[in-house]
Design an enzyme around this catalytic site. Structure first.
Site, PDB file in Angstrom:
ATOM      1  CE  LYS A 123      22.014 -11.254 120.391  1.00 29.80           C
ATOM      2  NZ  LYS A 123      21.686 -10.893 121.787  1.00 29.80           N
ATOM      3  CB  SER A 181      25.074  -9.609 123.500  1.00 32.07           C
ATOM      4  OG  SER A 181      23.707  -9.990 123.566  1.00 32.07           O
ATOM      5  CB  SER A 202      21.829  -8.432 125.425  1.00 34.44           C
ATOM      6  OG  SER A 202      23.053  -8.796 126.008  1.00 34.44           O
TER       7      SER A 202
END
Lengths: 495, 506
Positions: B78, B171, B195
């Protein structure tokens, strides 16, 4: 916050005369003292003063993305030691908060400080007043740990400002006093005493030139007997002398405003040492909203009473205790003791000289001869050319009647400039006091024989003996014991 | 030959160990799949050279019998994780060209154990969002097609404005999309309010948000420090267990990380759940929840009961306050955490006539609308005069939420079962309209877990009537991730493995 209490009784001598009557000045101080430590408060970067710009900056100090603060335990210990030195309450649990504001020398966009729960609570400092005499007690409101900011440099380029982050994140102790001071002298004496305590503890070097000790000064005035007035805060004063001047100026400015029928606006002001005046920096309305909240990157700071006790056990002797001991053990006057304990190195020097000797004579020599000479040359005890051992030997030679007090001063001068063992110097240069009564008698007889007219005068007016003493001393090259000369002359002259 | 990109991480690990495949082969297959899948927008940066070099090194280690726990396994990272020498932006314009000189603790532990980095994965800007639409690189797209869409329709939408295609959630949308599309065997993610779990649920993947303090936050771009936690998204519960073992651990550089031994999480897979007490919190039966989700929840409880667990109804009375309290605490911390992006030292700078003008122009240009909104909310709730009414009360609610769970666990409950999301994945553009609260409601089942600092596992539990993945959430005791893995495995096995979507984008 505790309620503000007036702890002082009115002292008419300290009032300032205005055009319409007397005024009392109220002073409270926030001292920022840089913690003596190897590394910064929340990073491993060096906390050393100076260095090339931005050479002592870690990723944390520069607030790179994802960086986290980790508390430096030595800074915590230093704050606790300082709290103990201020006879203050040590809080076993305290909390770090974020104080949010934008400035280029504040990389995180917030300063990590302690807002609601500081590490140290209420304490006190006993302050001697050398000029007006007497003693006051100044209350400590709190002490908390916080990060220093970096430095903005605006004079390096016509169009750019530069930022040096070497100081960014260095540990500071903010020591907040109660509004317990009533004159600029008291404020100066308080900072001086506080600095002495910090230096004894080794928790701050107290060096104001390097910014290790800075003061924010809160000043207000009032008519005697009235409640506290509106205060103004003078930011970042970096010398004790300037602080005194700033308080004097600010008190008179406020008195002027009030006597002209105006009122004081709470504001932050700056002191300009060049012009000798304070000027407005920002008003209360322009004050930042710092949006304090507990720093979620840090757990509450917790330690045990045992930890505090252990630090207390290793605390050095503090100035007040040392002063009391000097008075008791060495028979010194409070004034002399106060002078000697002002710096730990001075006190240590004195004790080395006084050990096993007459304390009063030792104090006299240390204060008058040594400190006098050091001051004159802008030197200090640490770099004194005359060591404590050497000065002790001089005191010994006086005590043993080997040299007179006058010759001792000459001897001190020789040791100062040339060094050496005082006893050997006395021996080698024939400075030994003549205590051989035969030699003294011989000299006296010679003087009497040569001056029959003076003998007659002296017999008529006994104070004339002084002239004879002088002549005999001259005859013996100053080495005769003056008391022996005096006694024998009296007999010989029959006075 | 089996498609190397559709293996589970565990199978790939075993095949690597048996040397039936090489890491270089595996990595090349993924790099090729990534190239084809670029329109999905899962990756914001591909690091093929680095990947192949790492893969080669892994093959050598395997040959020498010196393999780490993740040796040769290609993973996506990420973009919130700082990767040394590799651009790290948090998918924000303000960090458009930021290249860190340091590696996050969690990713460095993955490399320590032999994993291979394929590239950086998209996310909502600064992890603020539930659809990956706020990424400065544009939305990442779910590999699942909307109900009744043909592959051609989806493909043409992908070439156009992407409207109507499904969001992968957020997210960690890039992470979930990449795992579901076969673009990595597993991905790192972060979870502040859901998320990890919501994107996993939207894409038929598994994801765990570990207990707060289990993984180091050092080197991960901060959103809300007291809520942020790193965790994995992978294809199976077992795969997340394997990854978490490498990601977890104490870090002296993060004061909030906990010094506690990391168990062999994989060993919990297949462990009996007989006699475990599973709480079903009645307050999670929220208004407007679809019958389908309700049915899934019941089905999940039945699966666990069938495996010998006891199902009990419990009450977590302060649940309804969690979402509003979360949307005070998280923005408050974010408003302060994001103050460092000021254009002074790194990142984007827009010149101004003075320092204030520079700050304003830089931050206006650097932050997207959702980030700006949360900074403003956070600044407001911390302001003098509002602090007590908002921030202090939100923290009090947080304590009450935590106590709700503590009481349930004290009464003997081993884990709590809830839906992961109130609905299956929605379409791009569907909820990014005028009312941000519509988007925030996606987190209704997940934020409580962050507020209480507990571990939460999202496990794929089946498909909706329209064929979209649905997930369930298991919430555990602090540091009892193992129980979640055991229970998650039961659900996953009972529900049957979700087949990965076909490569319609190719």
């Amino acid at each position: 916050m505790n309620a503000i209490v007036d702890t002082r009784t009115l002292d008419p001598k300290k009032l300032i005369k205005g055009a319409t009557g007397d005024w009392e000045v109220i002073v409270g101080l926030e001292i920022h003292a840089q913690v003596t430590s190897q590394a910064k408060l929340f990073s491993g970067a060096s906390a050393e003063y100076g260095g090339e710009p931005n050479s002592h900056v870690s990723l944390v100090d520069a607030a790179m993305p994802g960086m986290l603060p980790v508390i430096n335990e030595e800074c915590v210990a230093q704050a606790v030691r300082t709290g103990l030195g201020l006879k203050a309450q040590i809080n076993l649990r305290s909390v770090f908060d974020r104080k949010n504001y934008f400035y280029p020398d504040l990389p995180q966009g917030y300063q990590i400080s302690q807002f609601k729960s500081p590490i140290v609570g209420e304490g006190e400092v006993i302050v001697d007043l050398p000029e007006s005499g007497g003693q006051i007690t100044v209350g400590i409101e709190r002490l908390h740990l916080e990060q220093d900011a970096g430095k903005s440099l605006h004079d390096q380029s016509p169009s750019l400002s530069f930022v040096d982050l070497n100081r960014s994140g260095v540990a500071l102790m903010e020591i907040v006093s109660k509004p317990d001071m009533r004159s600029s002298e008291e404020a100066r004496a308080y900072v001086t005493k506080l600095r002495t305590i910090l230096r004894y503890l080794g928790t701050c070097d107290g060096n104001m030139d390097e910014g290790s000790l800075r003061a924010d000064v809160n000043v207000s005035v009032r008519r005697p007997g009235e409640g506290f007035g509106t205060r103004c805060e003078i930011k970042n004063v970096n010398s004790i002398r300037f602080m005194g001047q700033a308080i004097e100026y600010e008190a008179r400015r406020q008195i002027g405003v009030l006597e002209d029928g105006g009122s004081i606006t709470q504001e932050t002001r700056l002191y300009d040492p060049g012009k000798g005046e304070t000027r407005s920096m920002r008003s209360k309305e322009e004050a930042h909203d710092y949006r304090y909240f507990p720093d979620p990157d840090l757990l509450p700071l917790e330690f045990t009473q045992d930890y505090v006790n252990e630090l207390a056990r290793h605390l050095p002797e503090l100035p007040d205790n040392k002063k009391a001991r000097f008075i008791k053990e060495y028979g010194l006057t409070p004034y002399d003791a106060g002078v000697l304990i002002a710096e730990r190195e001075q006190a240590d020097y004195f004790e080395a000289v006084a050990k096993g000797r007459d304390g009063k004579i030792a104090a006299n020599w240390v204060i008058n001869e040594l400190f006098g000479r050091l001051n004159k040359e802008g030197n200090d005890v640490a770099t004194s050319p005359v060591s404590a051992d050497q000065l002790g030997a001089i005191v010994d030679l006086i005590g043993e009647n080997v040299i007179s007090g006058k010759l001792a001063k000459d001897l001190f001068e020789i040791i100062w400039t040339e060094g050496g063992d005082p006893r050997q110097v006395v021996e080698a240069r024939g400075m030994k006091q003549v205590t051989d009564m035969g030699a003294i008698e011989k000299a006296i007889d010679a003087v009497i024989a040569a001056n029959p007219d003076k003998v007659a005068q002296a017999q008529a007016k006994p104070t004339m003996i002084g002239w004879f003493v002088g002549m005999v001393m001259k005859e013996t090259g100053g080495k005769a014991n003056p008391q022996a000369v005096n006694d024998l002359l009296k007999t010989k002259l029959g006075i | 030959m089996t498609d190397l990109t559709h293996m589970t991480l565990a199978d790939a690990r075993d095949a690597l160990k048996a040397r039936t495949i090489s890491s270089v082969e595996l990595t090349k297959a993924h790099l090729a799949a990534m190239e084809v899948a670029r329109p999905l927008g899962a990756y914001v940066l591909e690091t093929p050279d680095q990947a192949l070099a790492m893969a080669k090194a892994s093959d050598e280690k395997i040959a020498k019998g010196d393999a780490g726990a993740l040796e040769g396994i290609p993973l996506g990272i990420k973009d919130l994780y700082a990767t040394k020498g590799v651009r790290t932006t948090a998918c924000s314009n303000i960090l458009a060209n930021f290249v860190p000189k340091y590696e996050s603790t969690v990713s460095s532990q993955l490399w320590r154990d032999g994993a291979v980095m394929l590239g950086k994965l998209s996310n909502d800007e600064f992890a603020m969002g539930s659809s990956n639409e706020s990424s400065a690189f544009g939305p990442a797209v779910s590999p699942w097609t909307p109900p009744n869409w043909t592959a051609d329709k989806a493909k043409s939408a992908l070439a156009g404005d992407k409207k109507g295609l499904l969001v992968p959630g957020g997210s960690s949308g890039g992470s979930a999309s990449a795992v579901a599309a076969g673009l990595c065997l597993g991905a790192t993610a972060t979870d502040t309010g859901g998320s990890i779990r919501q994107p996993a649920a939207f894409t038929g993947t598994a994801g765990i948000k570990p207990t707060y303090g289990r993984c180091s936050r050092w080197g991960i771009v901060a959103f809300a420090s007291s809520l942020d936690q790193a965790g994995p998204i992978a294809r199976t519960v077992r795969d997340t267990a394997i990854m978490l073992r490498s990601m977890a651990g104490h870090d002296p550089k993060d004061t909030t990380s906990v010094d506690r031994a990391v168990p062999d999480y994989e060993a919990a897979i297949g462990r009996s759940v007989k006699g475990m007490k599973i709480g079903i919190p009645k307050e999670y039966r929220v208004e407007g929840m679809s019958a389908e989700i309700d049915a899934l929840w019941t089905k999940g409880a039945d699966m666990l009961r069938a495996a010998g667990a006891e199902i009990v109804e419990i009450s977590l009375p302060h649940t309804k306050y969690a979402l509003p309290a979360y949307y005070i605490v998280a923005p408050a911390e974010a408003s302060s955490n994001l103050a460092r992006y000021d254009g002074v030292r790194y990142g984007v700078r827009v010149p101004g006539k003075d320092i204030t003008d520079m700050y304003e122009k830089t931050r206006a240009a650097g932050f997207g609308p959702e980030v700006r909104r949360r900074i403003m909310i956070g600044t407001y709730v911390l302001s003098a005069g509002y602090y007590d009414a908002y921030y202090v009360r939100a923290q009090q609610i947080r304590t009450l939420i935590k106590q709700d769970f503590e009481k349930a666990y004290a009464a003997g409950v081993d884990a709590v079962l809830t839906p992961a999301t109130p609905s299956p994945a929605f379409g791009i553009g569907e909820k990014s309209g005028a009312d941000p609260v519509e988007m925030y409601l996606n987190d209704v089942f997940t934020v409580t877990v962050n507020m209480a600092g507990l571990p939460g596992l999202a496990v794929p539990a089946g498909l909706s009537a329209e064929g979209l993945p649905l997930g369930l959430q298991l919430i555990g005791r602090p540091f009892d991730e193992e129980t979640l893995f055991s229970l998650g495995e039961v659900i996953e096995q009972a529900a049957g493995r979700t087949t990965l979507p076909t490569r319609w984008w190719a």
